[in-house]
Scaffold this motif. Structure first.
Motif, mmCIF file in Angstrom:
data_model
loop_
_atom_site.group_PDB
_atom_site.id
_atom_site.type_symbol
_atom_site.label_atom_id
_atom_site.label_comp_id
_atom_site.label_asym_id
_atom_site.label_seq_id
_atom_site.Cartn_x
_atom_site.Cartn_y
_atom_site.Cartn_z
ATOM 1 N N MET A 157 46.900 37.749 -1.677
ATOM 2 C CA MET A 157 47.562 36.533 -1.819
ATOM 3 C C MET A 157 48.410 36.335 -0.502
ATOM 4 O O MET A 157 49.089 37.312 -0.271
ATOM 5 N N GLU A 158 48.127 35.273 0.079
ATOM 6 C CA GLU A 158 48.659 34.958 1.364
ATOM 7 C C GLU A 158 48.827 33.162 1.610
ATOM 8 O O GLU A 158 47.707 32.626 1.510
ATOM 9 N N LEU A 159 49.898 32.929 2.020
ATOM 10 C CA LEU A 159 49.898 31.538 2.252
ATOM 11 C C LEU A 159 50.336 31.394 3.990
ATOM 12 O O LEU A 159 51.106 32.085 4.319
ATOM 13 N N TYR A 160 49.364 30.675 4.540
ATOM 14 C CA TYR A 160 49.499 30.907 6.159
ATOM 15 C C TYR A 160 49.980 29.425 6.728
ATOM 16 O O TYR A 160 48.986 28.107 6.471
ATOM 17 N N VAL A 161 51.153 29.232 7.327
ATOM 18 C CA VAL A 161 51.488 28.059 7.880
ATOM 19 C C VAL A 161 50.974 28.165 9.234
ATOM 20 O O VAL A 161 51.514 28.884 10.050
ATOM 21 N N ASN A 162 49.956 27.399 9.675
ATOM 22 C CA ASN A 162 49.464 27.557 10.979
ATOM 23 C C ASN A 162 49.709 26.473 12.084
ATOM 24 O O ASN A 162 49.054 25.771 12.084
ATOM 25 N N ASN A 163 50.704 26.668 13.042
ATOM 26 C CA ASN A 163 51.225 26.045 13.925
ATOM 27 C C ASN A 163 51.203 24.565 13.466
ATOM 28 O O ASN A 163 50.414 23.663 14.046
ATOM 29 N N ALA A 212 60.294 16.261 13.022
ATOM 30 C CA ALA A 212 60.759 17.064 11.974
ATOM 31 C C ALA A 212 60.639 18.460 11.757
ATOM 32 O O ALA A 212 61.363 19.207 11.617
ATOM 33 N N VAL A 213 59.251 18.897 12.145
ATOM 34 C CA VAL A 213 58.677 20.213 11.988
ATOM 35 C C VAL A 213 58.049 20.402 13.436
ATOM 36 O O VAL A 213 57.142 19.679 13.828
ATOM 37 N N ASP A 214 58.328 21.604 14.095
ATOM 38 C CA ASP A 214 57.765 21.680 15.317
ATOM 39 C C ASP A 214 57.228 22.867 15.632
ATOM 40 O O ASP A 214 57.682 24.073 15.859
ATOM 41 N N HIS A 215 55.663 22.809 15.436
ATOM 42 C CA HIS A 215 54.920 23.899 15.698
ATOM 43 C C HIS A 215 55.354 25.287 15.154
ATOM 44 O O HIS A 215 55.743 26.467 15.719
ATOM 45 N N VAL A 216 55.427 25.371 13.782
ATOM 46 C CA VAL A 216 55.958 26.159 12.846
ATOM 47 C C VAL A 216 54.586 27.056 12.318
ATOM 48 O O VAL A 216 53.474 26.668 11.891
ATOM 49 N N THR A 217 54.669 28.304 12.713
ATOM 50 C CA THR A 217 53.699 29.378 12.226
ATOM 51 C C THR A 217 54.448 30.331 11.613
ATOM 52 O O THR A 217 55.483 31.123 11.790
ATOM 53 N N LEU A 218 53.889 30.650 10.168
ATOM 54 C CA LEU A 218 54.604 31.619 9.197
ATOM 55 C C LEU A 218 53.728 32.082 8.348
ATOM 56 O O LEU A 218 52.751 31.282 7.441
ATOM 57 N N ASN A 219 53.413 33.608 8.191
ATOM 58 C CA ASN A 219 52.588 34.064 7.166
ATOM 59 C C ASN A 219 53.435 34.603 5.899
ATOM 60 O O ASN A 219 54.053 35.453 6.094
ATOM 61 N N ILE A 220 53.234 33.903 4.991
ATOM 62 C CA ILE A 220 54.119 34.163 3.669
ATOM 63 C C ILE A 220 53.368 35.160 2.487
ATOM 64 O O ILE A 220 52.074 34.650 2.238
ATOM 65 N N THR A 221 53.821 36.276 2.414
ATOM 66 C CA THR A 221 53.015 37.148 1.528
ATOM 67 C C THR A 221 54.127 37.293 0.180
ATOM 68 O O THR A 221 55.087 36.796 0.232
ATOM 69 N N PRO A 222 53.537 37.981 -0.892
ATOM 70 C CA PRO A 222 54.183 38.038 -2.110
ATOM 71 C C PRO A 222 55.602 38.723 -1.934
ATOM 72 O O PRO A 222 55.990 39.328 -0.921
ATOM 73 N N GLY A 223 56.317 37.971 -2.956
ATOM 74 C CA GLY A 223 58.041 38.430 -2.655
ATOM 75 C C GLY A 223 58.750 37.315 -2.335
ATOM 76 O O GLY A 223 58.255 36.216 -2.651
ATOM 77 N N VAL A 224 60.117 37.309 -2.745
ATOM 78 C CA VAL A 224 60.868 36.074 -2.411
ATOM 79 C C VAL A 224 61.252 35.980 -0.888
ATOM 80 O O VAL A 224 61.561 36.784 -0.135
ATOM 81 N N TRP A 225 61.070 34.688 -0.454
ATOM 82 C CA TRP A 225 61.185 34.335 1.018
ATOM 83 C C TRP A 225 62.290 33.339 1.088
ATOM 84 O O TRP A 225 62.188 32.420 0.264
ATOM 85 N N ASP A 244 66.442 22.617 14.233
ATOM 86 C CA ASP A 244 66.155 21.435 14.794
ATOM 87 C C ASP A 244 64.521 21.333 14.707
ATOM 88 O O ASP A 244 63.772 21.002 15.750
ATOM 89 N N GLY A 245 64.040 21.672 13.461
ATOM 90 C CA GLY A 245 62.380 21.750 13.371
ATOM 91 C C GLY A 245 61.741 22.752 13.788
ATOM 92 O O GLY A 245 60.637 22.932 13.428
ATOM 93 N N ARG A 246 62.309 23.780 14.435
ATOM 94 C CA ARG A 246 61.709 25.043 14.929
ATOM 95 C C ARG A 246 61.952 26.420 14.020
ATOM 96 O O ARG A 246 63.166 26.346 13.409
ATOM 97 N N LEU A 247 61.035 26.991 14.109
ATOM 98 C CA LEU A 247 61.267 28.392 13.436
ATOM 99 C C LEU A 247 61.857 29.206 14.525
ATOM 100 O O LEU A 247 61.328 30.007 15.486
ATOM 101 N N ILE A 248 63.312 29.619 14.378
ATOM 102 C CA ILE A 248 63.898 30.566 15.320
ATOM 103 C C ILE A 248 63.823 31.857 15.284
ATOM 104 O O ILE A 248 64.104 32.863 16.096
ATOM 105 N N SER A 249 63.700 32.356 13.985
ATOM 106 C CA SER A 249 63.614 33.788 13.695
ATOM 107 C C SER A 249 63.448 34.225 12.256
ATOM 108 O O SER A 249 63.407 33.424 11.343
ATOM 109 N N THR A 250 62.473 35.401 12.300
ATOM 110 C CA THR A 250 62.187 35.590 10.731
ATOM 111 C C THR A 250 62.341 37.096 10.711
ATOM 112 O O THR A 250 62.452 37.978 11.675
#
Length: 294
Positions: A1-7, A17-30, A206-212
């Protein structure tokens, strides 16, 4: 189970509003943290399939969600900031209506509605019209509709807005248990709602992912920047002008205990304080006003 936000990016005329966001979301609370206007809601609407990215794509288990279509909607639950309902609907009528839209059988619908009414303490108001409920109860009805189909992916946009502290605690406990084998993404600027239950957090600005990272990893970013000190009450207005005070407490005897953010100590008796996620949020978003519990 994986939700992948690809660029992923989203452009509205002259604003990105959203600027080149990449995020790999796996089970759990995010936790998805950011000030108002950071791009959180736009990103969540794209993850929900309500809005298409200008560029990039969102995949579930390696397949783009726009290709999955109904298959994705069947395993998806979404609570927007504002959810719509017909004024004449009672709580139970509304949940039965949403159950039908989501394709639940009559038996499944009865079981899920009964369970959720109990879990969200709505049983006593199940026959009341939603329009006549308090803001907190309406929010709980919205949470219930998002959970009806026991979704593999649950997206919640500012879910605790309007809930009192006790309701927020119950809701966090419910989500923490639910997320054991589900993906739960919570967009919020109420930091305590995710500080203790989030598996990982993503911070947008500002639309960017700055830290995870985990809460423990992220608070290290403000290690050495959080201080506590005692000051005379009469000097508090002066210190409020020159320090970024995040908490204060009247200690009696004309003394105030303060907690503040700074690259270095600003009073003689300042001592380092253990950083919290709220400190990081205020460091990154100094102009944003936080809601705090209690």
């Amino acid at each position: 189970m994986e939700l992948y936000v690809n660029n992923v990016s989203k452009q509205f005329k002259d604003k990105r509003a959203v600027d080149h966001v990449t995020l790999n979301i796996t089970p759990g609370v995010w936790g998805l943290l950011g000030a108002n206007g950071a791009g959180k809601t736009t990103l969540m609407r794209m993850i929900a399939g309500i809005m298409k990215p200008t560029s990039g794509r969102i995949e579930y288990d390696g397949i783009p969600i726009d290709r999955l279509k109904d298959e994705y909607r069947d395993i998806f639950g979404y609570l927007p900031q504002e959810f719509g309902f017909y004024p004449e609907f009672t709580v139970k009528n509304y949940l039965e209506y949403v159950s039908a839209l989501k394709g639940l059988t009559a038996k499944e619908s009865r079981r899920r509605i009964s369970d959720l009414l109990e879990q969200l303490t709505l049983t006593n108001v199940c026959n009341k019209k939603i329009a006549k409920l308090s803001g907190g109860m309406k929010r709980r009805v919205g949470i219930a509709q998002a959970l009806l189909n026991d979704p593999e992916v649950l997206i919640l946009d500012e879910p605790t807005s309007g809930l009192d502290p006790a309701e927020r605690v119950r809701f966090r406990n419910l989500l923490s248990e639910f997320a054991r084998d589900h993906i739960v993404l919570i967009s919020t600027h109420i930091v305590p709602d995710v500080e203790y239950i989030a598996t990982r957090n993503a911070v947008m600005k500002d639309g960017r992912l700055i830290s995870t990272g985990t809460t423990e990893e992220l608070v290290k970013l403000v290690d050495g920047k959080v201080w506590s000190a005692m000051i005379p009450t009469k000097y508090l207005p002066e210190y409020e002008q020159k320090l970024r005070i995040v908490n204060l407490r009247n200690e009696g005897d004309d003394q105030v205990s303060i907690r503040y953010l700074s690259e270095r100590p600003r009073t003689e008796d300042s001592v380092p304080a253990v950083p919290r996620l709220e400190d990081l949020y205020l460091w990154l978003f100094p102009q944003d006003t936080l809601e705090r519990e209690g």
